[in-house]
Design a protein around this motif. Structure first.
Motif, PDB file in Angstrom:
ATOM      1  N   TYR A   1     -50.837   7.049  23.150  1.00 29.75           N
ATOM      2  CA  TYR A   1     -50.741   8.470  23.511  1.00 29.75           C
ATOM      3  C   TYR A   1     -50.055   8.717  24.853  1.00 29.75           C
ATOM      4  O   TYR A   1     -49.285   9.640  25.005  1.00 29.75           O
TER       5      TYR A   1
ATOM      6  N   VAL B   1     -43.110  12.021  20.118  1.00 25.33           N
ATOM      7  CA  VAL B   1     -43.604  13.396  20.017  1.00 25.33           C
ATOM      8  C   VAL B   1     -42.601  14.365  20.653  1.00 25.33           C
ATOM      9  O   VAL B   1     -42.271  15.405  20.087  1.00 25.33           O
TER      10      VAL B   1
ATOM     11  N   ILE C   1     -47.042  16.423  27.521  1.00 23.40           N
ATOM     12  CA  ILE C   1     -47.830  16.672  26.308  1.00 23.40           C
ATOM     13  C   ILE C   1     -49.032  17.570  26.639  1.00 23.40           C
ATOM     14  O   ILE C   1     -49.368  18.481  25.891  1.00 23.40           O
TER      15      ILE C   1
ATOM     16  N   SER D   1     -47.522  20.990  26.729  1.00 26.06           N
ATOM     17  CA  SER D   1     -46.961  21.549  25.494  1.00 26.06           C
ATOM     18  C   SER D   1     -47.939  21.476  24.319  1.00 26.06           C
ATOM     19  O   SER D   1     -47.879  22.278  23.398  1.00 26.06           O
ATOM     20  N   ASN D   2     -48.819  20.489  24.322  1.00 29.34           N
ATOM     21  CA  ASN D   2     -49.761  20.332  23.215  1.00 29.34           C
ATOM     22  C   ASN D   2     -51.111  19.861  23.759  1.00 29.34           C
ATOM     23  O   ASN D   2     -51.513  18.711  23.578  1.00 29.34           O
TER      24      ASN D   2
ATOM     25  N   ASP E   1     -54.124  20.265  22.940  1.00 29.55           N
ATOM     26  CA  ASP E   1     -55.135  19.735  22.008  1.00 29.55           C
ATOM     27  C   ASP E   1     -54.919  18.243  21.754  1.00 29.55           C
ATOM     28  O   ASP E   1     -55.863  17.452  21.750  1.00 29.55           O
ATOM     29  N   LEU E   2     -53.651  17.891  21.534  1.00 33.30           N
ATOM     30  CA  LEU E   2     -53.328  16.487  21.294  1.00 33.30           C
ATOM     31  C   LEU E   2     -53.660  15.647  22.528  1.00 33.30           C
ATOM     32  O   LEU E   2     -54.254  14.574  22.437  1.00 33.30           O
TER      33      LEU E   2
ATOM     34  N   VAL F   1     -51.395  12.884  13.124  1.00 35.70           N
ATOM     35  CA  VAL F   1     -50.259  13.337  13.936  1.00 35.70           C
ATOM     36  C   VAL F   1     -49.157  12.277  13.939  1.00 35.70           C
ATOM     37  O   VAL F   1     -47.970  12.584  13.870  1.00 35.70           O
TER      38      VAL F   1
END
Lengths: 303, 482
Positions: free
Chosen positions: B109, B117, B132, B135-136, B138-139, B201
């Motif tokens: 990750y 990603v 990340i 931008s994301n 939750d991930l 994902v």
């Protein structure tokens, strides 16, 4: 937004992991601060000019470590030596028990699995003759020892710093946090750490095991002693040791064992073993510790 | 001849450099992956009381410290002839599962996935976990939570999440209580759920980037991993070596590794290049780590990881592509969480028979010197990045005379070097090299999750990632800052 840079010199990267161990608080921190440079985490390759807080971990082992440290100093307002390597040379400093030539020869020629060959000498940077903590080369604004500093400590220090407040950090030794009971017992033998089974709940020193808790800065909460393992001194010297010119890790431990056991200090001294690795393991590279009046480091180090 | 330099390679542990030499016609003549430092653990372990090694060697690497802690502890078990009780072995294995959950999720990750990603050509300022997070979120939070569970398991069993301490010669210094067992079990179960989401994902990314998987870092090699009767195994067992088609070539116990593994020194890197001794260099090149393990083993004995493994195996067979390390890593991440659950559901994990003690007093240093005898202990383990071997020879009193370490990343050094060179040859023509292309070269290295701190060895002070182009007289023509 406060701009933070993270740089790793000669180290294990454990200090960066301890910062990641802020876990969910990392997101909170990133709401207040921008990490502008951190090769371990991101691809920004040029050290930016206007860093507010630079956090440097690891010791200075080669020429490039030194250059990078100096560049960070130039470009940052506040430079923190983070972790025991950056503060005292750390475990990498044990290399000073041998010469650089002995270190490279053991790795590249005198080695059972290695086909004897000339040393790496293209592109790779030259080693310095000894291992240095960061402060040997530049002004440091804050020292945070610990191998690595514990996540709670990182939290308690970084969050206030980012908010331009002075962090309030504990100043006690490991003993202050250790739950084991210290008592006077008459004994005349120092045990290797592998001998016998230490009694739970009872001070290691009181049982004749070498434990550095009394001479080590205790911001770890005494985790090792709680786990049944004597303190190895990874947090660096306690404030007492740092402040008193004649107070050294070695003589501090001897005095404490002699006091608890009623053994004469001379007898304790005779029985101590592997002083380089057991007593001075994390501070051999430190001139602060080497310059103590009673330090044995000058005798151990091969320059 | 022009020299392109990429330094430091970022989003890896430790510091490295890539250099590419371009001839006057604009074609790549040569390229190398350089590891830039040595710290010298093999030397400075000398003289240490060997029982200190499990405390000193985790500082080789702050990411896979548990693997070093356990490889060292296993070596000391052998030096003193002590067999840890069953509960101690299970605790050590559980500690190792904590290590896998933390290290594999960190790598996937935080370090590797941003390329997939965000895309290999995306803005380098955003191509990281911070990007990340923005931008994301939750991930990113899922990644943080997964890794946290790994650290909590290691911390509870090992005493500390970084540089654990509880593995001692002959067993463990402390066990876990049934309260801790229940708490950790619930967390390990949570980890399985989080990893399932992560796999959802990630899986489409391997389809999306199938072209890059084919193109980046081509190399065919032997593979090595510990197995337990063909099943995946991280803590204990012999090492099995297969050839590039999957046929077994060797199987050996830890103590015999010197008959099978040899290391070559190359002038351009502080990290040595291990290879299979009986086959020779470079034909005896072998790889270790997630991709190698999934090639070597026949089964994964937990439900969800086994299903993922079957699917992966059907698609890729004996996988050679470096970027598939990422896929293999995710499958192992699932196995580690499931195995942690298995170990925690076994009530013997709270047992109190934790260590075997020495039956006789140790010799003093003087006695040991007089006897002239030596002892040896070799600990081998599957670290997250592959086979890890700690070999200590001590005097009769247990003070180290000589230490030899075969670290995981070393065994992938030759493949990283070849992969970078072959890709550079295929992709670089002429003087202009885009940021995205340079990032692709770094992605090859990243796939192996190299741990250059581990290289015992490893890390330079590093300079910014700059590509300097020189002419044949050594004059700087152009400086690209990335």
């Amino acid at each position: 937004m406060v701009k933070i840079a993270l740089e790793t010199l000669a180290s294990c990267s454990g200090c960066e992991i301890s910062i990641l161990d802020l876990h969910e608080d990392l997101a909170t921190l990133l709401n207040q601060a921008d990490i502008v440079y951190a090769p371990v985490l991101m691809d920004v390759k040029e050290v930016p000019d206007d860093i507010d807080i630079a956090i440097v971990s690891g010791s200075v082992r080669n020429v490039e470590n030194k250059e990078r440290l100096e560049e960070l100093r130039e470009k940052s307002k506040y430079l923190i030596a983070y972790g025991t390597c950056a503060c005292y040379g750390g475990i990498t400093g044990m290399a000073d028990l041998y010469t650089s030539e002995e270190v490279t020869s053991r790795t590249y020629s005198d080695n059972p699995s290695t086909v004897s060959a000339p040393l790496p000498n293209e592109v790779v940077p030259e080693l310095l003759s000894i291992v240095h903590p960061a402060a040997d080369f530049t002004r440091i604004d804050g020292f945070i020892p610990g191998c690595p500093p514990k996540e709670q400590l990182t939290h308690d220090i970084l969050i206030p710093l980012v908010n331009d407040e002075a962090p309030d950090v504990p100043k006690k030794s490991v003993c202050a946090d250790c739950q084991r009971e210290m008592e006077h017992v008459e004994f005349d033998t120092i045990h290797r750490r592998i001998e016998g089974t230490p009694e739970p709940g009872k001070c290691f020193l009181s049982q004749g095991y070498v434990c550095l808790g009394s001479v080590t800065l205790g911001r770890c909460g005494g985790l090792c002693t709680e786990a049944g393992i004597p303190c190895h001194g990874c947090g660096g010297p306690s404030l007492d040791v740092l402040r008193e010119p004649s107070h050294d890790i070695y003589n501090g431990v001897i005095k404490r064992i002699a006091h608890l056991s009623k053994m004469p200090e001379k007898d304790v001294e005779k029985q101590l073993y592997d002083i380089g690795h057991v007593i001075y393991g994390f501070v051999i590279g430190s001139t602060t510790m080497e310059d103590k009046q009673v330090s044995l480091i000058p005798q151990l180090v091969k320059k | 001849m022009k020299n392109i330099e990429i330094s430091p390679v970022s989003r890896i542990e430790g510091h490295a450099k890539i250099t590419v030499q371009v001839d006057d016609a604009g074609n790549v003549a040569d390229a190398h992956f350089h590891v830039m430092e040595i710290r010298g653990f093999e030397k400075f372990l000398e003289g240490a009381a060997v029982e200190e090694a499990p405390r000193i060697t985790p500082r080789i690497c702050g990411i896979c410290q548990t693997a070093h802690h356990l490889a060292a502890a296993k070596a000391t078990d052998m030096v003193f002839g002590l067999e840890p009780p069953e509960t101690a072995k299970k605790l050590r294995e559980l500690m190792l599962m904590g290590q896998y959950i933390h290290s594999h999720s960190l790598h996937f990750y935080f370090l590797g996935a941003p390329d997939l990603v965000m895309g290999p050509d995306s803005d380098p300022a955003m191509r990281n976990v911070v990007g990340i997070l923005k931008s994301n979120p939750d991930l990113a939070m899922m990644a943080i939570k997964t890794r946290k569970i790994g650290q909590e398991i290691t911390g509870a069993v090992g005493g500390k999440p970084i540089s654990p301490v509880t593995a001692i010669p002959g067993g463990q210094s402390r066990g876990i209580t049934s309260e801790q067992q229940a708490k950790l079990l619930s967390k390990a179960k949570d980890a399985i759920g989080l990893i399932e989401q992560g796999v959802e994902v990630a899986k489409p990314l391997f389809t999306q980037y199938s072209e890059a998987i084919e193109a980046l870092g081509p190399v065919e090699s032997h593979f090595g991993a510990i197995t337990n009767g063909g099943s995946i195994e991280f803590y204990d067992g012999p090492a099995k070596i297969i050839d590039k088609s999957g046929n077994q070539v060797y199987e050996f116990a830890a103590a015999d590794y010197l008959d099978y593994v040899e290391e070559k020194v190359q002038p351009w890197s502080y990290l040595k290049f291990p290879y299979l001794k009986q086959i020779g260099f470079p034909e005896g090149n072998y790889r270790v780590g997630p991709l190698a393990r999934l090639n070597v083993v026949d089964t994964i004995p937990t439900e969800k990881a086994s299903a993922l493994y079957g699917e992966y195996k059907d698609q890729y067979g004996i996988a050679q592509n470096a970027l598939l390390y990422h896929y293999a890593r995710l499958i192992e991440l699932m196995y580690a969480a499931e195995r942690a659950v298995q170990l925690l559901e076994d009530d013997s994990i709270t047992g109190t028979d934790l260590r075997q003690n020495l039956s006789e007093p140790l010799m003093t240093q003087a006695e040991a010197k007089q006897s002239g005898e030596t002892k040896r202990g070799v600990g081998m383990i599957e670290a997250t990045r592959g086979i890890l071997i700690h070999d200590y020879e001590t005097d009769a009193g247990g003070f180290i005379n000589r230490a030899n370490l075969i670290v995981s990343t070393g065994q992938n050094n030759l493949s990283m070097d070849i992969g970078v060179r072959e890709t550079a040859k295929q992709m670089i023509h002429g003087e202009e090299v885009s940021e995205g292309l340079k990032n692709r070269l770094e992605m090859i290295v990243r796939a192996y999750d190299p741990c250059l701190s581990c290289a015992t060895h490893a890390i330079d002070g590093s300079s910014p990632l700059a590509v300097d182009i020189y002419d044949s007289d050594g004059q700087l023509l152009k400086k690209h800052l990335l």
